[in-house]
Design a protein around this motif. Sequence first.
Motif, mmCIF file in Angstrom:
data_model
loop_
_atom_site.group_PDB
_atom_site.id
_atom_site.type_symbol
_atom_site.label_atom_id
_atom_site.label_comp_id
_atom_site.label_asym_id
_atom_site.label_seq_id
_atom_site.Cartn_x
_atom_site.Cartn_y
_atom_site.Cartn_z
ATOM 1 N N PRO A 60 0.898 -1.337 0.004
ATOM 2 C CA PRO A 60 0.055 0.213 -0.028
ATOM 3 C C PRO A 60 0.849 1.247 -0.022
ATOM 4 O O PRO A 60 0.303 2.302 -0.496
ATOM 5 C CB PRO A 60 -0.874 -0.075 1.371
ATOM 6 N N PRO A 144 0.735 5.023 4.259
ATOM 7 C CA PRO A 144 -0.599 5.148 3.884
ATOM 8 C C PRO A 144 -1.510 5.834 4.899
ATOM 9 O O PRO A 144 -1.444 5.486 6.004
ATOM 10 C CB PRO A 144 -0.807 3.514 3.457
ATOM 11 N N ARG A 146 -5.021 6.373 7.119
ATOM 12 C CA ARG A 146 -5.879 5.443 7.670
ATOM 13 C C ARG A 146 -7.097 6.032 7.998
ATOM 14 O O ARG A 146 -7.414 7.413 8.005
ATOM 15 C CB ARG A 146 -5.160 5.075 9.199
ATOM 16 N N LEU A 153 -6.963 1.151 6.188
ATOM 17 C CA LEU A 153 -6.386 1.729 5.352
ATOM 18 C C LEU A 153 -7.492 2.546 4.362
ATOM 19 O O LEU A 153 -8.382 1.927 3.910
ATOM 20 C CB LEU A 153 -5.700 0.736 4.389
#
Length: 251
Positions: A60, A144, A146, A153
């Motif tokens: 990610p 990434p 949140r 994610l």
Amino acid sequence: MREEIVEAAKLIASTRPWIALTGAGISADSGIPTFRGPNGLWRRYRPEDLATPEAFQRDPHLVWEWYRWRMEIVFRAKPNPAHTALKRLEDLGVLVCVITQNVDGLHQLAGTRCVIELHGSIRRVRCTSCSYRAEVSEPPTEIPPRCPECGSLLRPDVVWFGEPIPSEALSRALELCERAAGIIVVGTSGVVMPAGMLPHIVKSRGGYVVEINIEPSAITSIADVFVRGRASEVLPQIVALVEEMLRRAYS
Ligand code: OAD
Ligand code: ZN
């Protein structure tokens, strides 16, 4: 004036309604890199290797790095004269809707009222597990990012390879192809489905296909008129001619 520009304008002024299908090439002159072709790649990755659910699951951070880079560019970008020309064609009552594969939101910024986003928008994020969705105007500071609701994610609210097109967008696009007199195809390689199929639907019903691209694409063989050139140069010329032809017809 180049002959193909006049031919394109004559076709467009002679019938309606028209629709448009746009791809990354229409935003190239707003400074947004295309996916394919020279300078189309981010680092060494092809879009098919990054814009997938599998790539996101695997890494990610990498996928978000790519989107952060693209968000930085898109949030600074402005519509160019090609976007504005399509908005003008809508105002003239000739163009009923723009169907776009782009996620940059530049058609809306140019003022076009009817825009169908087949591949979603990079100006929104959504949670990978709950229903959280949000508009964004700057790239995430930490990647990434949140979800503020559940901690899972977040992902960009775009369509990845192997994922379905949002069903309402696709059904509206198909309906438009069933009734359009013609389609103006701008700056797309035409290789990603189902978007690349839309001009074929219009053509198979006897509708016209006008294409604008700096080089031949997967659509060019079915184009009634192919205008080779940059969208930001060619489209404003075509639309100005259409406007002149319509004015003459009504005076
Ligand atoms: P591509 O990058 O595949 O193609 C861009 C097209 O624009 C090429 O045919 C270029 O020749 C043309 N082009 C470049 N500059 C131009 C200019 N100034 N004027 C006119 N034409 C120009 O982009 P798309 O066809 O939009 O999907 O790609 C389709 C989809 O593949 C994208 O929506 C994205 C990508 O992976 C997803 O991420 C799901
Ligand atoms: Zn969530």
